[in-house]
Design a protein around this motif. Structure first.
Motif, mmCIF file in Angstrom:
data_model
loop_
_atom_site.group_PDB
_atom_site.id
_atom_site.type_symbol
_atom_site.label_atom_id
_atom_site.label_comp_id
_atom_site.label_asym_id
_atom_site.label_seq_id
_atom_site.Cartn_x
_atom_site.Cartn_y
_atom_site.Cartn_z
ATOM 1 N N TRP A 211 22.744 82.831 0.089
ATOM 2 C CA TRP A 211 21.384 82.618 0.583
ATOM 3 C C TRP A 211 21.233 83.183 2.003
ATOM 4 O O TRP A 211 20.157 83.639 2.376
ATOM 5 C CB TRP A 211 21.021 81.138 0.535
ATOM 6 N N ARG A 212 22.321 83.216 2.760
ATOM 7 C CA ARG A 212 22.255 83.764 4.118
ATOM 8 C C ARG A 212 22.055 85.285 4.077
ATOM 9 O O ARG A 212 21.316 85.843 4.893
ATOM 10 C CB ARG A 212 23.522 83.408 4.900
ATOM 11 N N ASP A 213 22.747 85.955 3.137
ATOM 12 C CA ASP A 213 22.571 87.402 2.994
ATOM 13 C C ASP A 213 21.139 87.737 2.598
ATOM 14 O O ASP A 213 20.553 88.713 3.092
ATOM 15 C CB ASP A 213 23.539 87.945 1.936
ATOM 16 N N LEU A 214 20.574 86.925 1.715
ATOM 17 C CA LEU A 214 19.193 87.149 1.292
ATOM 18 C C LEU A 214 18.223 86.932 2.449
ATOM 19 O O LEU A 214 17.247 87.672 2.607
ATOM 20 C CB LEU A 214 18.857 86.213 0.125
ATOM 21 N N GLU A 215 18.492 85.928 3.252
ATOM 22 C CA GLU A 215 17.630 85.653 4.403
ATOM 23 C C GLU A 215 17.695 86.781 5.427
ATOM 24 O O GLU A 215 16.706 87.079 6.108
ATOM 25 C CB GLU A 215 18.038 84.329 5.055
ATOM 26 N N ASP A 216 18.854 87.429 5.535
ATOM 27 C CA ASP A 216 19.029 88.499 6.509
ATOM 28 C C ASP A 216 18.483 89.841 6.023
ATOM 29 O O ASP A 216 18.317 90.770 6.820
ATOM 30 C CB ASP A 216 20.523 88.667 6.850
ATOM 31 N N GLU A 221 8.938 88.580 1.312
ATOM 32 C CA GLU A 221 8.846 87.198 0.849
ATOM 33 C C GLU A 221 10.165 86.812 0.181
ATOM 34 O O GLU A 221 10.794 87.647 -0.470
ATOM 35 C CB GLU A 221 7.720 87.024 -0.177
ATOM 36 N N LEU A 222 10.563 85.571 0.348
ATOM 37 C CA LEU A 222 11.807 85.101 -0.254
ATOM 38 C C LEU A 222 11.670 83.646 -0.667
ATOM 39 O O LEU A 222 11.283 82.796 0.138
ATOM 40 C CB LEU A 222 12.974 85.255 0.730
ATOM 41 N N VAL A 224 14.080 80.747 -2.413
ATOM 42 C CA VAL A 224 15.433 80.386 -2.855
ATOM 43 C C VAL A 224 15.469 78.910 -3.209
ATOM 44 O O VAL A 224 15.025 78.066 -2.425
ATOM 45 C CB VAL A 224 16.489 80.659 -1.759
ATOM 46 N N ALA A 244 12.703 87.601 -4.613
ATOM 47 C CA ALA A 244 12.274 88.106 -3.323
ATOM 48 C C ALA A 244 11.389 89.326 -3.542
ATOM 49 O O ALA A 244 11.620 90.106 -4.455
ATOM 50 C CB ALA A 244 13.479 88.479 -2.460
#
Length: 246
Positions: A211-216, A221-222, A224, A244
């Protein structure tokens, strides 16, 4: 004290798996795993995971048609297609391009294709998620990735490729197992299993906080959700799911 316990238990597990470590040292395990063991294991695990995760996937892919192009056509790229377990959830007429770094899933993939004639299969690309150069930039409406980001070499590079191949406003769908809460016994055992599990199962990492990689990543839009997909006697229980938008 906790770190010492992890190291000791890791060493015990490595001793039990010593024949595999020896085969890996001799260069025998990786080709055998890629051609025989992992395709067999993944097909069996996928069948179990599919039963446990079916409701989650039905919910996850429910709005896929919303991302079709103005012509009504939906072009979808799946990273790490494996045996094609996701095909049943894609909408009729969807044009699917399959990719996988391992070409040895063809038997299971062919079965899934024959069972899901509601889709249009474009092509199969033998490619790593970090390098999808055969797919033109901005050429697909949706990218799907399930139980794949755990084993790629560079998660950030995969997400950059996802963003490149997606058209503006396209969507990336994911369902992945992740690290458990650090204060839990589940995470304690994930740390112990991690080195041997990674060797046995084609680089699968148990402790990634995806989830951190996706946030970065540079998605506009995301969404999770942390969900539970219970797989008894395995350390891959915590999952995240969502989509996303580029």
């Amino acid at each position: 004290m906790l770190a010492t316990s992890v190291l000791c238990l890791r060493a015990c597990l490595a001793l039990l798996a010593m024949p595999i470590y020896l085969l890996a040292f001799l260069g025998i395990w990786e080709p055998f795993c890629k051609k025989v063991f992992f395709p067999f294991f993944l097909e069996k695990l996928s069948a179990i995971h599919e039963r446990k995760a079916k409701k989650h996937k039905q919910e996850l892919f429910r709005n896929l048609p919303d991302f079709a192009s103005p012509s009504g056509e939906l072009k979808l790229l799946e990273i790490g297609t494996g045996c094609g377990v996701n095909f049943q959830f894609y909408p009729p007429g969807c044009r699917v391009t399959c990719t996988d770094i391992n070409p040895n899933f063809q038997q299971g993939l062919s079965k899934s294709m024959s069972k899901n004639q509601h889709l249009r299969y474009e092509r199969f690309l033998e490619a790593a998620g970090e390098d999808l150069h055969q797919v033109p930039s901005g050429s697909v409406d949706a990218v799907v990735c399930t139980l794949v980001l755990c084993s790629v070499r560079d998660v950030s590079a995969v997400l950059r490729e996802v963003l490149r191949v997606l058209r503006p406003g396209g969507a990336f769908y994911f369902l992945e197992h992740v690290a458990a809460d650090h204060s839990s016994w589940k995470y304690f055992w994930q740390q112990i299993y991690h080195p041997t599990w990674k060797l046995l199962f084609a680089g699968c990492c148990l402790t990634r906080e995806l989830w951190r990689d996706l946030e970065d990543a540079a998605f506009s839009e995301l969404g999770v959700r942390h969900v539970r997909v219970a797989l008894p006697w395995t350390p891959i229980e915590p999952h995240i799911m969502g989509f996303a938008v580029k």
